[in-house]
Design a protein around this motif. Sequence first.
Motif, PDB file in Angstrom:
ATOM      1  N   GLY A 101       0.810  -1.215   0.000  1.00  0.00           N
ATOM      2  CA  GLY A 101       0.000   0.000   0.000  1.00  0.00           C
ATOM      3  C   GLY A 101       0.841   1.262   0.000  1.00  0.00           C
ATOM      4  O   GLY A 101       0.592   2.204  -0.763  1.00  0.00           O
ATOM      5  N   VAL A 102       1.853   1.305   0.859  1.00  0.00           N
ATOM      6  CA  VAL A 102       2.740   2.468   0.921  1.00  0.00           C
ATOM      7  C   VAL A 102       3.483   2.628  -0.402  1.00  0.00           C
ATOM      8  O   VAL A 102       3.580   3.737  -0.939  1.00  0.00           O
ATOM      9  N   LEU A 114      -3.206  12.887  -8.547  1.00  0.00           N
ATOM     10  CA  LEU A 114      -3.615  13.810  -7.493  1.00  0.00           C
ATOM     11  C   LEU A 114      -4.225  13.060  -6.313  1.00  0.00           C
ATOM     12  O   LEU A 114      -4.073  13.460  -5.162  1.00  0.00           O
ATOM     13  N   ALA A 115      -4.920  11.961  -6.596  1.00  0.00           N
ATOM     14  CA  ALA A 115      -5.649  11.241  -5.553  1.00  0.00           C
ATOM     15  C   ALA A 115      -5.700   9.758  -5.906  1.00  0.00           C
ATOM     16  O   ALA A 115      -5.319   9.354  -7.009  1.00  0.00           O
ATOM     17  N   MET A 116      -6.183   8.979  -4.957  1.00  0.00           N
ATOM     18  CA  MET A 116      -6.381   7.549  -5.189  1.00  0.00           C
ATOM     19  C   MET A 116      -7.759   7.171  -4.662  1.00  0.00           C
ATOM     20  O   MET A 116      -8.183   7.642  -3.604  1.00  0.00           O
ATOM     21  N   LEU A 135      -3.640   4.275   6.545  1.00  0.00           N
ATOM     22  CA  LEU A 135      -2.833   4.940   5.524  1.00  0.00           C
ATOM     23  C   LEU A 135      -3.473   6.225   5.012  1.00  0.00           C
ATOM     24  O   LEU A 135      -2.995   6.822   4.047  1.00  0.00           O
ATOM     25  N   GLY A 136      -4.549   6.668   5.670  1.00  0.00           N
ATOM     26  CA  GLY A 136      -5.124   7.974   5.372  1.00  0.00           C
ATOM     27  C   GLY A 136      -6.342   8.001   4.475  1.00  0.00           C
ATOM     28  O   GLY A 136      -6.843   9.069   4.140  1.00  0.00           O
ATOM     29  N   PHE A 137      -6.849   6.840   4.072  1.00  0.00           N
ATOM     30  CA  PHE A 137      -8.049   6.803   3.237  1.00  0.00           C
ATOM     31  C   PHE A 137      -9.302   7.012   4.090  1.00  0.00           C
ATOM     32  O   PHE A 137      -9.338   6.614   5.256  1.00  0.00           O
ATOM     33  N   SER A 138     -10.302   7.602   3.483  1.00  0.00           N
ATOM     34  CA  SER A 138     -11.602   7.782   4.124  1.00  0.00           C
ATOM     35  C   SER A 138     -12.652   7.017   3.346  1.00  0.00           C
ATOM     36  O   SER A 138     -12.564   6.907   2.114  1.00  0.00           O
ATOM     37  N   ILE A 139     -13.642   6.536   4.063  1.00  0.00           N
ATOM     38  CA  ILE A 139     -14.811   5.955   3.395  1.00  0.00           C
ATOM     39  C   ILE A 139     -15.670   7.131   2.955  1.00  0.00           C
ATOM     40  O   ILE A 139     -16.128   7.915   3.785  1.00  0.00           O
ATOM     41  N   VAL A 140     -15.839   7.277   1.642  1.00  0.00           N
ATOM     42  CA  VAL A 140     -16.616   8.396   1.121  1.00  0.00           C
ATOM     43  C   VAL A 140     -17.999   7.962   0.650  1.00  0.00           C
ATOM     44  O   VAL A 140     -18.847   8.805   0.374  1.00  0.00           O
ATOM     45  N   MET A 160     -13.424   4.172  -1.070  1.00  0.00           N
ATOM     46  CA  MET A 160     -12.456   4.830  -0.193  1.00  0.00           C
ATOM     47  C   MET A 160     -11.578   5.753  -1.036  1.00  0.00           C
ATOM     48  O   MET A 160     -11.269   5.443  -2.185  1.00  0.00           O
ATOM     49  N   TYR A 161     -11.178   6.898  -0.436  1.00  0.00           N
ATOM     50  CA  TYR A 161     -10.523   7.951  -1.209  1.00  0.00           C
ATOM     51  C   TYR A 161      -9.477   8.660  -0.367  1.00  0.00           C
ATOM     52  O   TYR A 161      -9.635   8.797   0.851  1.00  0.00           O
ATOM     53  N   GLN A 162      -8.439   9.126  -1.062  1.00  0.00           N
ATOM     54  CA  GLN A 162      -7.424   9.935  -0.395  1.00  0.00           C
ATOM     55  C   GLN A 162      -6.749  10.854  -1.406  1.00  0.00           C
ATOM     56  O   GLN A 162      -6.369  10.414  -2.502  1.00  0.00           O
ATOM     57  N   LEU A 163      -6.590  12.113  -1.034  1.00  0.00           N
ATOM     58  CA  LEU A 163      -5.762  13.015  -1.828  1.00  0.00           C
ATOM     59  C   LEU A 163      -4.310  12.621  -1.610  1.00  0.00           C
ATOM     60  O   LEU A 163      -3.909  12.326  -0.483  1.00  0.00           O
ATOM     61  N   LEU A 164      -3.532  12.613  -2.666  1.00  0.00           N
ATOM     62  CA  LEU A 164      -2.115  12.264  -2.576  1.00  0.00           C
ATOM     63  C   LEU A 164      -1.210  13.484  -2.589  1.00  0.00           C
ATOM     64  O   LEU A 164      -0.051  13.399  -2.230  1.00  0.00           O
TER      65      LEU A 164
END
Length: 172
Positions: A101-102, A114-116, A135-140, A160-164
Amino acid sequence: MKEIDIRPAQEADFDAMWPIFQTLVAAGDTYTFPADTTREACHAYWFGPGVQSYVAVMGSERLLGMYKLVANQPGHGSHVANASFMVDPAAQGVGVGRMLGVHCMEEARRAGYLAMQFNFVVSTNLGAVTLWKKLGFSIVATLPLAYRHAHLGYVDAYVMYQLLSDPMQWPA
């Protein structure tokens, strides 16, 4: 314990990737693929056009897991990455998934995403949900009863989403 390396997947890795894929798909508790997915379809999934696949290997003898990195959508959505991960059941619980993941997030940043976004994380896959949150993802979004689990019946799936990176620093 030998060192674990993550490197781009090579055609020669597929013979070790295939049984991991088969085992995880047959379990019917985390992936949407049918149990009878062909070797050819699996190969196309991991090595098709536009797919960047990576493997985690211990020494030169054992493949522990893999991930693929792609654009989540074409065109105006291509700045958001998508990824899929599989870890050999014999290697689960020792940090291989976290390492993958990392590494994936670093590769996505390096590739300019920009995001994942993960489009379909099965809610009962607590290892994955917990890892992605750490690892910083949120359930959106929650997709009610979207997955037909082999043992639990219909269960929810998450987006799940995260800005990178900072979108203000990113070219439009």
